[in-house]
Scaffold this motif. Structure first.
Motif, PDB file in Angstrom:
ATOM      1  N   UNK A 134       0.786  -1.221   0.000  1.00  0.00           N
ATOM      2  CA  UNK A 134       0.000   0.000   0.000  1.00  0.00           C
ATOM      3  C   UNK A 134       0.819   1.271   0.000  1.00  0.00           C
ATOM      4  N   UNK A 135       2.154   1.132  -0.116  1.00  0.00           N
ATOM      5  CA  UNK A 135       3.030   2.299  -0.149  1.00  0.00           C
ATOM      6  C   UNK A 135       3.840   2.276  -1.437  1.00  0.00           C
ATOM      7  N   UNK A 136       4.459   3.414  -1.751  1.00  0.00           N
ATOM      8  CA  UNK A 136       5.261   3.516  -2.962  1.00  0.00           C
ATOM      9  C   UNK A 136       6.546   4.277  -2.638  1.00  0.00           C
ATOM     10  N   UNK A 137       7.634   3.776  -3.163  1.00  0.00           N
ATOM     11  CA  UNK A 137       8.930   4.431  -3.004  1.00  0.00           C
ATOM     12  C   UNK A 137       8.949   5.683  -3.868  1.00  0.00           C
ATOM     13  N   UNK A 138       9.432   6.816  -3.298  1.00  0.00           N
ATOM     14  CA  UNK A 138       9.501   8.065  -4.058  1.00  0.00           C
ATOM     15  C   UNK A 138      10.851   8.743  -3.848  1.00  0.00           C
ATOM     16  N   UNK A 139      11.206   9.570  -4.816  1.00  0.00           N
ATOM     17  CA  UNK A 139      12.388  10.423  -4.677  1.00  0.00           C
ATOM     18  C   UNK A 139      12.121  11.696  -5.469  1.00  0.00           C
ATOM     19  N   UNK A 140      12.681  12.821  -4.985  1.00  0.00           N
ATOM     20  CA  UNK A 140      12.454  14.095  -5.647  1.00  0.00           C
ATOM     21  C   UNK A 140      13.072  15.230  -4.857  1.00  0.00           C
ATOM     22  N   UNK A 141      13.188  16.367  -5.484  1.00  0.00           N
ATOM     23  CA  UNK A 141      13.823  17.522  -4.847  1.00  0.00           C
ATOM     24  C   UNK A 141      13.016  18.007  -3.648  1.00  0.00           C
ATOM     25  N   UNK A 142      13.698  18.206  -2.537  1.00  0.00           N
ATOM     26  CA  UNK A 142      13.064  18.780  -1.357  1.00  0.00           C
ATOM     27  C   UNK A 142      12.260  17.797  -0.516  1.00  0.00           C
ATOM     28  N   UNK A 143      12.267  16.536  -0.872  1.00  0.00           N
ATOM     29  CA  UNK A 143      11.502  15.549  -0.094  1.00  0.00           C
ATOM     30  C   UNK A 143      12.373  14.985   1.023  1.00  0.00           C
ATOM     31  N   UNK A 144      11.865  15.059   2.238  1.00  0.00           N
ATOM     32  CA  UNK A 144      12.607  14.558   3.391  1.00  0.00           C
ATOM     33  C   UNK A 144      11.655  13.774   4.302  1.00  0.00           C
ATOM     34  N   UNK A 145      12.254  12.933   5.117  1.00  0.00           N
ATOM     35  CA  UNK A 145      11.473  12.141   6.071  1.00  0.00           C
ATOM     36  C   UNK A 145      10.718  13.058   7.033  1.00  0.00           C
ATOM     37  N   UNK A 146       9.466  12.769   7.287  1.00  0.00           N
ATOM     38  CA  UNK A 146       8.683  13.530   8.243  1.00  0.00           C
ATOM     39  C   UNK A 146       7.793  14.604   7.633  1.00  0.00           C
ATOM     40  N   UNK A 147       8.152  15.102   6.447  1.00  0.00           N
ATOM     41  CA  UNK A 147       7.300  16.095   5.792  1.00  0.00           C
ATOM     42  C   UNK A 147       5.973  15.440   5.442  1.00  0.00           C
ATOM     43  N   UNK A 148       4.901  16.211   5.541  1.00  0.00           N
ATOM     44  CA  UNK A 148       3.572  15.654   5.328  1.00  0.00           C
ATOM     45  C   UNK A 148       3.085  15.912   3.915  1.00  0.00           C
ATOM     46  N   UNK A 149       2.389  14.929   3.391  1.00  0.00           N
ATOM     47  CA  UNK A 149       1.826  15.038   2.055  1.00  0.00           C
ATOM     48  C   UNK A 149       0.322  14.792   2.141  1.00  0.00           C
ATOM     49  N   UNK A 150      -0.409  15.383   1.232  1.00  0.00           N
ATOM     50  CA  UNK A 150      -1.858  15.234   1.215  1.00  0.00           C
ATOM     51  C   UNK A 150      -2.225  13.853   0.666  1.00  0.00           C
ATOM     52  N   UNK A 151      -3.123  13.173   1.401  1.00  0.00           N
ATOM     53  CA  UNK A 151      -3.641  11.878   0.966  1.00  0.00           C
ATOM     54  C   UNK A 151      -5.146  12.013   0.845  1.00  0.00           C
ATOM     55  N   UNK A 152      -5.667  12.209  -0.355  1.00  0.00           N
ATOM     56  CA  UNK A 152      -7.117  12.399  -0.508  1.00  0.00           C
ATOM     57  C   UNK A 152      -7.894  11.252   0.128  1.00  0.00           C
ATOM     58  N   UNK A 153      -8.941  11.621   0.862  1.00  0.00           N
ATOM     59  CA  UNK A 153      -9.798  10.617   1.504  1.00  0.00           C
ATOM     60  C   UNK A 153     -11.113  10.533   0.764  1.00  0.00           C
ATOM     61  N   UNK A 154     -11.706   9.319   0.756  1.00  0.00           N
ATOM     62  CA  UNK A 154     -12.975   9.125   0.057  1.00  0.00           C
ATOM     63  C   UNK A 154     -14.126   9.688   0.874  1.00  0.00           C
TER      64      UNK A 154
END
Length: 366
Positions: A346-366
């Motif tokens: 249920x998770x996906x590996x990501x990499x990108x500029x400015x991404x660090x552990x602990x930063x929060x991302x929006x997860x749309x809810x149904x």
């Protein structure tokens, strides 16, 4: 006189009537005002607070992918136990019964055949003067476990062995001979569970004829793994098992067989598969299930020390480009393009500029 009295009276009554009308008008007006006020108050829009989007932190850790295969949950080691001697069947156990070492499996000619533990099958009678052998030691180990043999088990049939057999025969109501005829005991790896009867009371039994079908008392999962996935199955390896009802438990691979040809019921052709046996780490997890179809997850790819987010956090930016919506310090959000890696659990590996552990991302809810 009458006319004079009646003349002044009419204006007075008219005045009262006018007064009543005025009062009624005031009351009606007041009620109408109250009604209008109430309507205006209830119709006034209520200010709503903006709903904050659901967010999840970016996590760093290990992601493990898996390959799924269908398996069958059932009791282990199904096999038949045959009669070791000729005679009329006089006693049989009930299916579902668990039989332990020292207990009767079935009876012929009204004499029980007993279950003992051991890896070697019984191939000869036990009596004084017989040659030494590992089967003698195996017999003595059982008699010691049952409380009848007092010495240290060895390969020699001695007076201690004969004495222990006699004590066992007395305790179980057998004829006290100090020897055991072939077919009177059956060695098995452990306790057995009766799954079916292969004979009926009154049948004529013969040596080698199946009497009962049994299994082990523990449950296991059998999997026919695709030949292309054979590298995933290694003895001692760990897997996860999806049980009916949504429950998941862990298992350990106990055996990996050689490739076998298996007929495909859909196409009618044959496919090569690898038979794999998995034991449940927690046998109680299967509950009352006696047989069921399950899904076995074999670990495949592993990514260590990577950033990951829930799959639901991914956004399609353009074409094949994905991104995530990162929450800024001031509460606003910013879309950041990402490169995706392994999808697992249920998770996906990501990499990108400015991404660090602990930063929060929006997860749309149904």
């Amino acid at each position: 006189m009458t006319d004079e009295n009646e003349g002044p009276a009419r204006p007075k009554r008219r005045g009262l009537w006018i007064t009543a009308m005025v009062v009624a008008a005031v009351v009606v007006t007041g009620c109408g005002g109250a009604a209008a006020y109430a309507f205006s108050a209830s119709d006034r829009p209520v200010a709503k607070k903006p709903i904050a989007p659901a967010t999840e932190p970016i996590e760093r850790g290990t992601l493990t992918g898996s390959s799924k295969a269908s398996g069958s949950l059932a009791f282990s080691d199904p096999h038949d136990i045959a009669s070791g001697s000729a005679g009329v069947v006089t006693g049989l156990p009930q299916p579902g019964t668990t039989i332990s070492a020292g207990q009767s499996l079935f009876s012929t000619n009204n004499v029980p055949t007993y279950l003992f533990r051991g890896d070697l099958p019984a191939w000869r009678a036990f009596s004084s003067g017989m040659d030494d052998g590992p089967d003698v030691k195996q017999l003595e180990q059982n008699l010691k476990a049952l409380g009848f043999f007092s010495g240290e088990p060895d390969d020699e049939f001695s007076w201690r062995t004969q004495s222990a057999i006699t004590a066992w025969q007395k305790a179980t109501g057998q004829e006290r001979t100090g020897s055991i005829e072939l077919g009177r005991i059956v060695f098995q790896h452990g306790d057995v569970r009766v799954s079916a009867l292969k004979a009926a009371v009154g049948d004529q039994a013969s040596p080698g004829a199946p009497m009962i079908s049994v299994t082990g008392t523990e449950k296991q999962v059998s999997v026919d793994l695709r030949l292309a996935d054979q590298q995933l199955a290694k003895t001692g390896g760990t897997v996860t098992i999806d049980l009916p009802g949504g429950k998941q438990t862990a298992g350990t691979i106990t055996s990996v067989g050689t490739p076998q040809e298996k007929k495909d019921s859909t196409t009618g052709g044959t496919t090569a598969t690898i038979p794999v046996v998995v034991e449940l780490d927690d046998p109680a997890a299967a509950g009352e299930l006696q047989q069921a179809t399950v899904t076995v997850n074999f670990p495949s790819e592993v990514r260590q020390n990577v950033l990951s987010v829930p799959v639901g956090a991914l956004l399609a930016l353009s074409g094949s480009q994905f991104g995530v919506e990162v929450v800024q310090k001031n509460g606003t959000t910013r879309r950041v393009p990402v490169k995706t890696g392994l999808f697992a659990g249920g998770r996906v590996e990501i990499s990108g500029a400015g991404l660090t552990e602990g930063r929060r991302v929006v997860v749309p809810s149904l």
